[in-house]
Design a protein around this motif. Structure first.
Motif, PDB file in Angstrom:
ATOM      1  N   UNK A  18      13.711   6.411  -2.883  1.00  0.00           N
ATOM      2  CA  UNK A  18      13.141   6.579  -2.124  1.00  0.00           C
ATOM      3  C   UNK A  18      13.293   8.158  -1.572  1.00  0.00           C
ATOM      4  N   UNK A  19      14.666   8.166  -1.461  1.00  0.00           N
ATOM      5  CA  UNK A  19      14.353   9.540  -0.579  1.00  0.00           C
ATOM      6  C   UNK A  19      14.384  10.712  -1.734  1.00  0.00           C
ATOM      7  N   UNK A  20      14.574  10.696  -2.795  1.00  0.00           N
ATOM      8  CA  UNK A  20      14.410  11.711  -4.008  1.00  0.00           C
ATOM      9  C   UNK A  20      12.529  11.319  -3.933  1.00  0.00           C
TER      10      UNK A  20
ATOM     11  N   UNK B 210       7.162   2.704   1.047  1.00  0.00           N
ATOM     12  CA  UNK B 210       8.174   2.954   1.519  1.00  0.00           C
ATOM     13  C   UNK B 210      10.550   1.559   1.144  1.00  0.00           C
ATOM     14  N   UNK B 211       9.676   1.199  -0.004  1.00  0.00           N
ATOM     15  CA  UNK B 211      11.023   0.287  -0.351  1.00  0.00           C
ATOM     16  C   UNK B 211      10.552   0.311  -2.015  1.00  0.00           C
ATOM     17  N   UNK B 212      10.872   0.119  -2.932  1.00  0.00           N
ATOM     18  CA  UNK B 212      10.805   0.089  -4.084  1.00  0.00           C
ATOM     19  C   UNK B 212      11.722  -1.034  -4.974  1.00  0.00           C
ATOM     20  N   UNK B 213      12.051  -2.081  -3.557  1.00  0.00           N
ATOM     21  CA  UNK B 213      12.207  -3.319  -4.390  1.00  0.00           C
ATOM     22  C   UNK B 213      11.825  -4.233  -3.594  1.00  0.00           C
ATOM     23  N   UNK B 214      11.292  -5.707  -3.954  1.00  0.00           N
ATOM     24  CA  UNK B 214      10.799  -6.420  -2.500  1.00  0.00           C
ATOM     25  C   UNK B 214      11.008  -7.664  -3.918  1.00  0.00           C
TER      26      UNK B 214
ATOM     27  N   UNK C 172       0.760  -1.547   0.100  1.00  0.00           N
ATOM     28  CA  UNK C 172       0.120  -0.076  -0.183  1.00  0.00           C
ATOM     29  C   UNK C 172       0.965   1.256   0.077  1.00  0.00           C
ATOM     30  N   UNK C 173       0.192   2.369  -0.362  1.00  0.00           N
ATOM     31  CA  UNK C 173       0.752   3.405  -0.656  1.00  0.00           C
ATOM     32  C   UNK C 173       0.474   4.736   0.300  1.00  0.00           C
ATOM     33  N   UNK C 174       1.553   5.116   1.274  1.00  0.00           N
ATOM     34  CA  UNK C 174       1.096   5.997   2.259  1.00  0.00           C
ATOM     35  C   UNK C 174       1.011   6.743   2.328  1.00  0.00           C
ATOM     36  N   UNK C 175       0.797   8.136   2.875  1.00  0.00           N
ATOM     37  CA  UNK C 175       1.332   9.516   2.887  1.00  0.00           C
ATOM     38  C   UNK C 175       0.112   9.761   3.232  1.00  0.00           C
ATOM     39  N   UNK C 176      -0.738  10.991   2.324  1.00  0.00           N
ATOM     40  CA  UNK C 176      -1.657  12.080   2.432  1.00  0.00           C
ATOM     41  C   UNK C 176      -2.255  12.297   1.359  1.00  0.00           C
ATOM     42  N   UNK C 177      -3.688  12.586   0.997  1.00  0.00           N
ATOM     43  CA  UNK C 177      -4.454  12.717  -0.182  1.00  0.00           C
ATOM     44  C   UNK C 177      -4.966  14.169  -0.121  1.00  0.00           C
ATOM     45  N   UNK C 178      -5.069  14.963  -0.866  1.00  0.00           N
ATOM     46  CA  UNK C 178      -5.805  16.395  -0.737  1.00  0.00           C
ATOM     47  C   UNK C 178      -6.941  16.354  -1.019  1.00  0.00           C
TER      48      UNK C 178
ATOM     49  N   UNK D 277      11.369  -8.124  -7.533  1.00  0.00           N
ATOM     50  CA  UNK D 277      10.278  -7.096  -7.953  1.00  0.00           C
ATOM     51  C   UNK D 277      10.219  -5.822  -7.913  1.00  0.00           C
ATOM     52  N   UNK D 278      11.012  -4.411  -8.496  1.00  0.00           N
ATOM     53  CA  UNK D 278      10.879  -3.856  -8.276  1.00  0.00           C
ATOM     54  C   UNK D 278      10.254  -2.645  -8.624  1.00  0.00           C
ATOM     55  N   UNK D 279       9.434  -1.602  -8.088  1.00  0.00           N
ATOM     56  CA  UNK D 279       8.565  -0.110  -9.136  1.00  0.00           C
ATOM     57  C   UNK D 279       9.229   0.908  -8.902  1.00  0.00           C
TER      58      UNK D 279
END
Length: 542
Positions: free
Chosen positions: A341-343, A281-285, A178-184, A288-290
């Motif tokens: 992720x930092x970017x 939180x991570x683009x590597x699983x 799941x993507x985490x964060x906020x939606x306006x 599988x990469x995102x």
């Protein structure tokens, strides 16, 4: 069409990020299959502003020529409070630059140019339309992917699966992520209209314009006599009603009347959008990469969405190629996730600030924006607060790849920074430094002495059998050197004789030294060129 039973890389999603990644991989000799659920390029303008960094990445596969020939370059913009100008901003640019700070072009054109770049190597890259991932099973050795291709179920085994399948990623859902964060909550209607205009190409913004009181409205010119118009709707408006032509067209006409655009026009595309600040939180699983919207959703304000996705592709392509070619362990791909992720978190921070100004989420933000806009009418010092903070390359300050800085006096191009551009002279031919990026590592040596130059050449020669050998660029006045005719490299990299920079394939500084030993350079390059070897001379000065 029968899909192959096995591919080294399977890319889920044939939008601009997936297609660009496939094109980049072909330049490294890596085969891939891209699956796209739709039967053609996207419709409507969608992401339209292509940054200088994205143009550079597209240049690595030759897709920049069509982009710059068709797109509309721009360097700044204007903001208005009601009907009065409160900001005129300019992005950094210069006459000697390789690319404009920004180019306006419809997303479907970017997809087409990336696809054309893929087709330069048809034996390596293929695109299957009307094909979508329906399920997957990942293990330590790869990923087994279930695909629905034109109504037929097939199975493809991939060494690596790259999810570029957008904000509603099937791959992400299948993996339970799941993507985490906020939606306006604030929503914008997006409209493409066709109308001839003689206005210069700028980013234009109106806050509370008389044409649409209480709204915020943006305009960009695009190729083909197309205006892109984005305007905010009220919180109490029904989104389904808001996109109906009978509600959209009068609002557009009202604004065209206000700014004096009287030529006939017609609508081409209507959509609706709301800002999201979300990321994995991570683009590597595992295998599988995102990349792109499958891994992160960034607000449109500041144009960081597609541009950050293309930067994902530029970062990932060389690392995945190094792993598949056996030049690096797959742990190199962990740095892709750390850096990108930092970017994303940097982009989300800037995007959130821009969104809170463009579409204030509550009364407090609206009050502060109103105060800033009113003050900007009379006080120039307040106007920078309205600056939209356009996309810029991100520094990888925390990257595990960064080497200790051994030339701190050399200037701002420290390890983890994007290598600054510089126009150089190669004999009679002017060349930008960025033209040498996008393949192997680059060693940039400022006025090297004979011993240093010979050592660097020996290092490069020992990588000659690698798929993409080390390239040495000597800056000086002797034969075979590039000349810093305009002084840009001296200004941006430091001019001390014997300074050496190692630059990654994606144009980021890996490390830098003053008069380095061969042993230091050998140690820096060994993780990426395992066969590199200078024998008994490795401790001598390079």
């Amino acid at each position: 069409m029968t899909l192959p039973s096995h591919v080294p890389v399977l890319i889920a999603g044939g939008g601009p990020v997936g297609l660009m990644l496939a094109a980049l991989l072909t330049e490294y000799g890596i085969a891939s299959l891209t699956l796209e659920a739709d039967d053609d390029y996207c419709s409507g303008s969608r992401a339209i502003c292509i940054s200088r960094r994205s143009q550079e990445i597209m240049g690595w596969v030759g897709a920049d020529r069509a982009l710059t020939a068709t797109g509309l370059a721009w360097t700044g913009g204007r903001s208005y409070y009601r009907d009065r100008e409160v900001l005129h901003f300019e992005m950094p640019h210069e006459p000697l630059q390789r690319y404009a700070p920004m180019i306006n072009i419809q997303q479907y054109a970017v997809e087409e140019y990336a696809h054309q770049a893929m087709q330069r190597h048809p034996e390596l890259a293929s695109l299957q339309w009307s094909a979508r991932v329906t399920g997957l099973r990942a293990d330590a050795g790869g990923v087994t992917v279930e695909v629905d291709s034109e109504g037929r179920r097939q199975t493809v085994r991939a060494d690596w699966l790259i999810a570029c399948d957008g904000g509603r990623s099937t791959v992400r859902e299948a993996m339970g992520l799941k993507l985490e964060g906020m939606q306006y909550e604030g929503r914008y209607v997006i409209v493409d209209i066709e109308q001839e205009s003689q206005r210069p190409v700028e980013r234009l913004a109106w806050f509370d314009p008389p044409s649409n009181p209480g709204s915020t409205l943006l305009m960009h010119r695009q190729p083909g006599n197309v205006w892109r118009v984005d305007y905010q709707i009220r919180d109490d408006e029904d989104p389904e009603e808001a996109v109906k032509p009978e509600n959209v067209l009068p609002r557009v006409q009202s604004h065209l009347d206000m700014i004096g655009e009287t030529a006939p026009w017609k609508p081409l595309w209507i959509s609706i959008y709301n800002a999201k600040c979300l990321t994995l939180d991570s683009y590597r699983h595992g295998r599988v990469l995102f990349a792109g919207d499958a891994g992160h959703l960034v607000p449109i304000f500041g144009v960081r969405g597609l541009n950050s996705g293309l930067d994902d592709a530029g970062n990932l392509a060389w690392k995945l190629a190094w792993v598949l070619k056996g030049q690096a362990p797959d742990s190199l791909l962990d740095s892709y996730s750390v850096e990108r992720v930092h970017a994303t978190r940097q982009n989300l921070a800037y995007g959130a600030k821009s969104t809170e100004f463009m579409a204030p989420p509550d009364y407090g933000f609206r009050l502060m924006r109103e105060a800033a806009l009113r003050l900007a009418l009379v006080d120039e010092a307040v106007r920078p607060l309205i600056n939209p903070r356009q996309s810029a390359p991100i520094s990888y300050d925390t990257s595990p790849l960064n080497l200790d800085d051994r030339a701190p006096q050399a200037g701002a191009a420290t390890p983890g920074q994007p290598a600054p551009e510089a126009l150089l002279q190669d004999g009679e031919t002017p060349r930008h430094l960025s033209e040498y990026f996008g393949a192997g590592f680059v060693a940039l040596a400022v006025s090297p002495g004979a011993a240093l130059a010979a050592g660097l050449d020996a290092l490069a020669a020992s990588t000659g059998n690698a798929p993409h050998p080390l390239r040495v660029l000597r800056i000086g006045t002797d034969a075979g050197s590039l000349r810093d005719t305009h002084g840009q490299l001296r200004q941006r990299y430091g001019g001390d004789a014997g300074t050496v920079y190692l630059i990654r394939p994606d144009g980021y500084v890996l490390g830098r030294w003053t008069a380095p030993t061969a042993g230091a350079l050998l140690a820096a390059l060994k993780p990426y060129y395992p066969a590199i070897d200078l024998g008994a001379n490795k401790e001598d000065q390079a």
